[in-house]
Scaffold this motif. Structure first.
Motif, PDB file in Angstrom:
ATOM      1  N   THR A 198       3.844   1.324 -10.284  1.00 41.13           N
ATOM      2  CA  THR A 198       3.572   0.366 -11.371  1.00 41.13           C
ATOM      3  C   THR A 198       2.790   0.993 -12.517  1.00 41.13           C
ATOM      4  N   GLN A 199       2.219   2.171 -12.283  1.00 42.39           N
ATOM      5  CA  GLN A 199       1.462   2.847 -13.336  1.00 42.39           C
ATOM      6  C   GLN A 199       2.228   4.032 -13.922  1.00 42.39           C
ATOM      7  N   SER A 200       3.450   4.257 -13.429  1.00 37.86           N
ATOM      8  CA  SER A 200       4.280   5.372 -13.929  1.00 37.86           C
ATOM      9  C   SER A 200       5.705   4.875 -14.125  1.00 37.86           C
ATOM     10  N   LEU A 201       5.839   3.783 -14.865  1.00 37.44           N
ATOM     11  CA  LEU A 201       7.133   3.119 -15.007  1.00 37.44           C
ATOM     12  C   LEU A 201       8.189   3.989 -15.692  1.00 37.44           C
ATOM     13  N   ASN A 202       7.758   4.941 -16.497  1.00 42.17           N
ATOM     14  CA  ASN A 202       8.706   5.782 -17.236  1.00 42.17           C
ATOM     15  C   ASN A 202       9.208   6.970 -16.423  1.00 42.17           C
ATOM     16  N   ASP A 203       8.651   7.167 -15.236  1.00 41.36           N
ATOM     17  CA  ASP A 203       9.065   8.281 -14.381  1.00 41.36           C
ATOM     18  C   ASP A 203       9.960   7.747 -13.262  1.00 41.36           C
ATOM     19  N   TRP A 204      11.256   8.036 -13.345  1.00 40.88           N
ATOM     20  CA  TRP A 204      12.211   7.487 -12.376  1.00 40.88           C
ATOM     21  C   TRP A 204      11.945   7.979 -10.954  1.00 40.88           C
ATOM     22  N   ARG A 205      11.279   9.139 -10.831  1.00 38.90           N
ATOM     23  CA  ARG A 205      11.057   9.710  -9.498  1.00 38.90           C
ATOM     24  C   ARG A 205      10.126   8.865  -8.628  1.00 38.90           C
ATOM     25  N   VAL A 206       9.277   8.051  -9.257  1.00 33.18           N
ATOM     26  CA  VAL A 206       8.341   7.238  -8.460  1.00 33.18           C
ATOM     27  C   VAL A 206       9.063   6.141  -7.686  1.00 33.18           C
ATOM     28  N   TYR A 207      10.320   5.866  -8.042  1.00 33.02           N
ATOM     29  CA  TYR A 207      11.065   4.801  -7.356  1.00 33.02           C
ATOM     30  C   TYR A 207      11.841   5.323  -6.150  1.00 33.02           C
ATOM     31  N   VAL A 208      11.920   6.644  -6.005  1.00 29.85           N
ATOM     32  CA  VAL A 208      12.737   7.233  -4.940  1.00 29.85           C
ATOM     33  C   VAL A 208      12.240   6.817  -3.555  1.00 29.85           C
ATOM     34  N   ILE A 209      10.938   6.977  -3.310  1.00 29.38           N
ATOM     35  CA  ILE A 209      10.391   6.678  -1.989  1.00 29.38           C
ATOM     36  C   ILE A 209      10.473   5.189  -1.651  1.00 29.38           C
ATOM     37  N   PRO A 210      10.073   4.258  -2.565  1.00 31.31           N
ATOM     38  CA  PRO A 210      10.253   2.825  -2.254  1.00 31.31           C
ATOM     39  C   PRO A 210      11.705   2.450  -1.983  1.00 31.31           C
ATOM     40  N   VAL A 211      12.643   3.021  -2.734  1.00 29.04           N
ATOM     41  CA  VAL A 211      14.066   2.725  -2.513  1.00 29.04           C
ATOM     42  C   VAL A 211      14.515   3.247  -1.153  1.00 29.04           C
ATOM     43  N   LEU A 212      14.082   4.467  -0.809  1.00 27.87           N
ATOM     44  CA  LEU A 212      14.421   5.017   0.507  1.00 27.87           C
ATOM     45  C   LEU A 212      13.868   4.148   1.621  1.00 27.87           C
ATOM     46  N   TYR A 213      12.673   3.602   1.394  1.00 30.64           N
ATOM     47  CA  TYR A 213      12.088   2.736   2.414  1.00 30.64           C
ATOM     48  C   TYR A 213      12.919   1.471   2.600  1.00 30.64           C
ATOM     49  N   VAL A 214      13.382   0.886   1.496  1.00 28.55           N
ATOM     50  CA  VAL A 214      14.223  -0.317   1.575  1.00 28.55           C
ATOM     51  C   VAL A 214      15.492  -0.010   2.361  1.00 28.55           C
ATOM     52  N   LEU A 215      16.132   1.121   2.045  1.00 28.47           N
ATOM     53  CA  LEU A 215      17.395   1.477   2.704  1.00 28.47           C
ATOM     54  C   LEU A 215      17.196   1.736   4.196  1.00 28.47           C
ATOM     55  N   THR A 216      16.130   2.473   4.553  1.00 29.97           N
ATOM     56  CA  THR A 216      15.887   2.743   5.974  1.00 29.97           C
ATOM     57  C   THR A 216      15.505   1.471   6.725  1.00 29.97           C
ATOM     58  N   SER A 217      14.815   0.559   6.040  1.00 32.32           N
ATOM     59  CA  SER A 217      14.443  -0.709   6.668  1.00 32.32           C
ATOM     60  C   SER A 217      15.678  -1.551   6.960  1.00 32.32           C
ATOM     61  N   ILE A 218      16.580  -1.626   5.980  1.00 30.66           N
ATOM     62  CA  ILE A 218      17.810  -2.394   6.156  1.00 30.66           C
ATOM     63  C   ILE A 218      18.640  -1.816   7.302  1.00 30.66           C
ATOM     64  N   ALA A 219      18.757  -0.482   7.319  1.00 32.49           N
ATOM     65  CA  ALA A 219      19.532   0.176   8.383  1.00 32.49           C
ATOM     66  C   ALA A 219      18.893  -0.082   9.746  1.00 32.49           C
ATOM     67  N   SER A 220      17.567   0.008   9.820  1.00 38.85           N
ATOM     68  CA  SER A 220      16.857  -0.218  11.082  1.00 38.85           C
ATOM     69  C   SER A 220      17.032  -1.648  11.569  1.00 38.85           C
ATOM     70  N   ILE A 221      16.950  -2.600  10.627  1.00 35.31           N
ATOM     71  CA  ILE A 221      17.096  -4.016  10.985  1.00 35.31           C
ATOM     72  C   ILE A 221      18.500  -4.298  11.501  1.00 35.31           C
ATOM     73  N   LYS A 222      19.514  -3.734  10.824  1.00 30.75           N
ATOM     74  CA  LYS A 222      20.902  -3.955  11.239  1.00 30.75           C
ATOM     75  C   LYS A 222      21.163  -3.383  12.635  1.00 30.75           C
ATOM     76  N   ILE A 223      20.644  -2.177  12.882  1.00 33.97           N
ATOM     77  CA  ILE A 223      20.829  -1.545  14.193  1.00 33.97           C
ATOM     78  C   ILE A 223      20.134  -2.365  15.275  1.00 33.97           C
ATOM     79  N   THR A 224      18.889  -2.804  14.982  1.00 32.94           N
ATOM     80  CA  THR A 224      18.125  -3.580  15.954  1.00 32.94           C
ATOM     81  C   THR A 224      18.790  -4.916  16.242  1.00 32.94           C
ATOM     82  N   THR A 225      19.273  -5.593  15.185  1.00 32.25           N
ATOM     83  CA  THR A 225      19.925  -6.889  15.349  1.00 32.25           C
ATOM     84  C   THR A 225      21.198  -6.762  16.182  1.00 32.25           C
ATOM     85  N   ALA A 226      21.986  -5.711  15.901  1.00 37.39           N
ATOM     86  CA  ALA A 226      23.222  -5.490  16.657  1.00 37.39           C
ATOM     87  C   ALA A 226      22.924  -5.219  18.126  1.00 37.39           C
TER      88      ALA A 226
END
Length: 295
Positions: A198-226
């Motif tokens: 939130t303090q480096s909005l102009n740097d696209w690289r700061v979004y990489v880790i939060p996005v990766l976390y969302v993707l791994t969370s979704i994958a983990s939830i889907k695997i666990t639910t199945a």
């Protein structure tokens, strides 16, 4: 909790000294921590399942003694004794995990104190210097900002010392040594782990880790639910008239509550990730057992 942060700090510092990279140290530290938590998680899950199975018996006791509170309490206590289970066993495991989570948060948000074991007077001296200079003034994580500030000042002095006619050379070297004590290599795959999204909005690289976390969370939830659906058990009760009635697994209601929490936690974590230094967010990506369930 500070005591636990101190202990974890020794491990994280040792990993950092081995790999000389804060990101790699955090990833390995997170995996080790999750391995340590597996027995606690298993015990908690078993306790939840056993507790859910007792609900049917508890329901019968409540109906039978609804007008006799004293007898109801007595029978309830006897039930827990018979099953060798404490009503608070699941709560204790949850509380322990919460304590560990907060301890890790303090460790990662104050690495100079808990990881590097830097003297608090030295931290305060250069934190105040940073504030007075106006450097990184928006960062609410003072020690993370101080690390970034120390790195910048260290490099500035390094350039000054390369000049032949530099004045106060010994004084500059002493100050550089102080800055060096506060430095951490926070560059990880081209990403500065000291930055806050939130303090480096102009740097696209700061979004990489939060996005990766969302993707791994979704994958983990889907695997666990199945996995849960495949392992869900229902017993078939055949009535006298030949009709089949499904008797729902007594753990189903508890599992539904668990599933709700499972979906809520990633949302909460992502909200934290965008207002916290990326080093803290990186921990969540390497949580291979965060949705562990016992069959």
């Amino acid at each position: 909790m500070g005591f636990i942060s101190e202990i974890f700090g020794y491990l994280l510092d040792w990993l950092y000294n081995v790999f000389n990279n804060y990101g790699i140290a955090i990833l390995i530290f997170s995996v080790i921590l999750r391995v340590i938590l597996i027995p606690i998680t298993i015990k908690q899950q078993k306790s939840m399942k056993k507790s859910a199975k007792l609900q049917a018996e508890m329901s019968e006791i409540q109906k039978k003694y609804k007008n006799n509170p004293e007898k109801l309490n007595q029978e309830t206590i006897e039930l827990y004794k018979r099953e060798k289970m404490s009503p608070f066993s699941g709560c204790l495991s949850s509380i322990l995990q919460i304590i560990i989570i907060f301890s890790v948060f303090w460790l990662v948000s104050q690495p100079l104190t808990y990881m590097k074991k830097i003297d608090k007077d030295l931290i305060e001296k250069y934190s105040n210097e940073m504030k007075e200079s106006g450097y990184n003034a928006n960062n609410s994580y003072i020690q993370i900002a101080t690390i970034d500030y120390a790195e910048t000042k260290y490099q500035e002095i390094e350039k000054q010392l390369e000049q032949e006619d530099v004045e106060h050379k010994e004084e500059l070297k002493q100050k550089q040594d102080d800055y060096n004590k506060l430095r951490l290599n926070m560059e990880f795959l081209g990403i500065d782990l000291s930055k806050v999204p939130t303090q480096s909005l102009n740097d696209w690289r700061v979004y990489v880790i939060p996005v990766l976390y969302v993707l791994t969370s979704i994958a983990s939830i889907k695997i666990t639910t199945a996995t849960q659906k495949n392992k869900q058990k229902k017993s078939i009760v055949v009535s006298e008239d030949g009709e089949n009635n499904e008797e729902v697994d007594p753990t189903e209601q508890m599992q539904q509550m668990s599933n709700s929490m499972m979906y809520m936690m990633p949302v909460m974590s992502v909200m934290i990730a965008i207002v916290a230094p990326l080093g803290l967010s990186l921990i969540h990506i390497s949580e291979p057992t965060r949705h562990l369930r016992i069959s």
